[in-house]
Design a protein around this motif. Structure first.
Motif: not given
Length: 329
Positions: A232-255
């Motif tokens: 919801h907030t820019p601070s969440t987008w800056d959180d290393p845990r959130f970024r880690h999760q989104i990168v791995d979600a992209i990798r997972w969604a992309g097989r």
């Protein structure tokens, strides 16, 4: 002799290159952050630049090397032909997007075939499609739709991790304290999704006696879908845990990453019972294995909350009483 050595080196190099495994190209991501409804600060572009979430996703792409990203705030850029050049869609959107039936059918078929994947972030659950039946189609696709956010921006919360070893949730340890705007959902079907994170009803000032999923995954044919309420907030987008999760979600969604996706409704029933007991401060009088059947009744409390019925608590009180009686028996 010089020519012989040069030729030998060339042949050795060619042989080595032929034996080397091919390099996997980065995934091709299309990030849509269009707001037809409420405009979050994470997607608001200044007059001379990109929105915070766009900059963050570009940084994630550069740092990870896992993907490249194309940015758009107009769903009309996403044509059926365009899908052939993409691997993963990432949506942080609101409102009825200008996606017609033909494009939507092509998008779902693209995912269903396994050629594409989808990552939804926060307000992707507050999204629909601009054709008759578009809201229902989007809800069925994502797995749920926005049904209010009692946990408003900055509300202290706790995050329960239902699967601490899952690759798409392990970066958030069970019981993580956080502050976010958290949605609850209508049209949510536990049998269709694998829930990874929920609200911890033992934490924060606002506690409800029903489960609130935060992150889930689901299979769509051969394709993959990930959704998280966080972001919801820019601070969440800056959180290393959130970024880690989104990168791995992209990798997972992309097989490019393996992670379990089979629905976990039984585990969700346990989480529902836990949410009720934690919010109510009660302890079951028998093993919870015999109480999991209360999961649907507990989930049903959300729709009966007095705030949704002009303060009328009659239906809430009746259902709440039946659940308490079942736990206390």
């Amino acid at each position: 002799m010089g020519r012989f050595l040069t030729g030998l080196l060339v042949m050795m190099c060619l042989a080595a290159c032929a034996g080397a495994p091919p390099q996997t190209p980065p995934l091709r991501v299309f990030y849509l952050s269009q707001s037809v409804g409420f405009v979050h600060e994470t997607v608001r572009r200044p007059a001379d630049g990109l929105a915070p979430s766009e900059l963050a996703l570009q940084e994630m792409a550069r740092a990870s090397g896992a993907f490249t990203v194309e940015l758009s705030q107009d769903a009309r850029d996403l044509t059926p032909d365009r899908l052939a050049d993409l691997d993963v869609l990432v949506f942080s959107t609101t409102g009825a997007l200008p996606i017609d039936r033909e494009t939507w059918a092509a998008l779902v078929a693209w995912i269903d075939s396994g050629r594409g994947g989808f990552v939804g972030i926060h307000s992707a659950a507050d999204t629909a499609l601009d054709f008759e039946g578009g809201e229902a189609a989007w809800t069925a696709f994502l797995g749920g739709r926005f049904d209010g956010h009692p946990w408003t921006q900055g509300t202290p919360i706790g995050l329960s991790n239902l699967e601490p070893s899952h690759p798409l949730a392990a970066m958030w340890p069970d019981g993580t304290a956080y502050a976010e705007e958290i949605y609850q959902y209508a049209g949510f079907a536990p049998a269709r999704v694998r829930v990874l994170q929920t609200l911890d009803m033992a934490a924060g000032p606002l506690r409800r006696p029903y489960p609130v999923p935060v992150t889930w995954v689901r299979q769509i044919g051969e394709g993959r879908l990930f959704y998280t309420n966080l972001g919801h907030t820019p601070s969440t987008w800056d959180d290393p845990r959130f970024r880690h999760q989104i990168v791995d979600a992209i990798r997972w969604a992309g097989r490019r990453l393996h992670a379990p996706v089979a629905p976990n409704p039984a585990r969700q029933d346990v989480a529902a019972l836990s949410a009720f007991m934690l919010a109510e401060g009660v302890t079951p009088s028998s093993d919870d294995g015999g109480l999991r059947s209360l999961g649907n009744d507990i989930r049903g409390l959300q729709a009966l909350h007095p705030e949704k019925h002009q303060g009328d608590a009659s239906a809430w009180d009746a259902a709440h009483g039946r659940i308490r009686a079942g736990i206390d028996r």
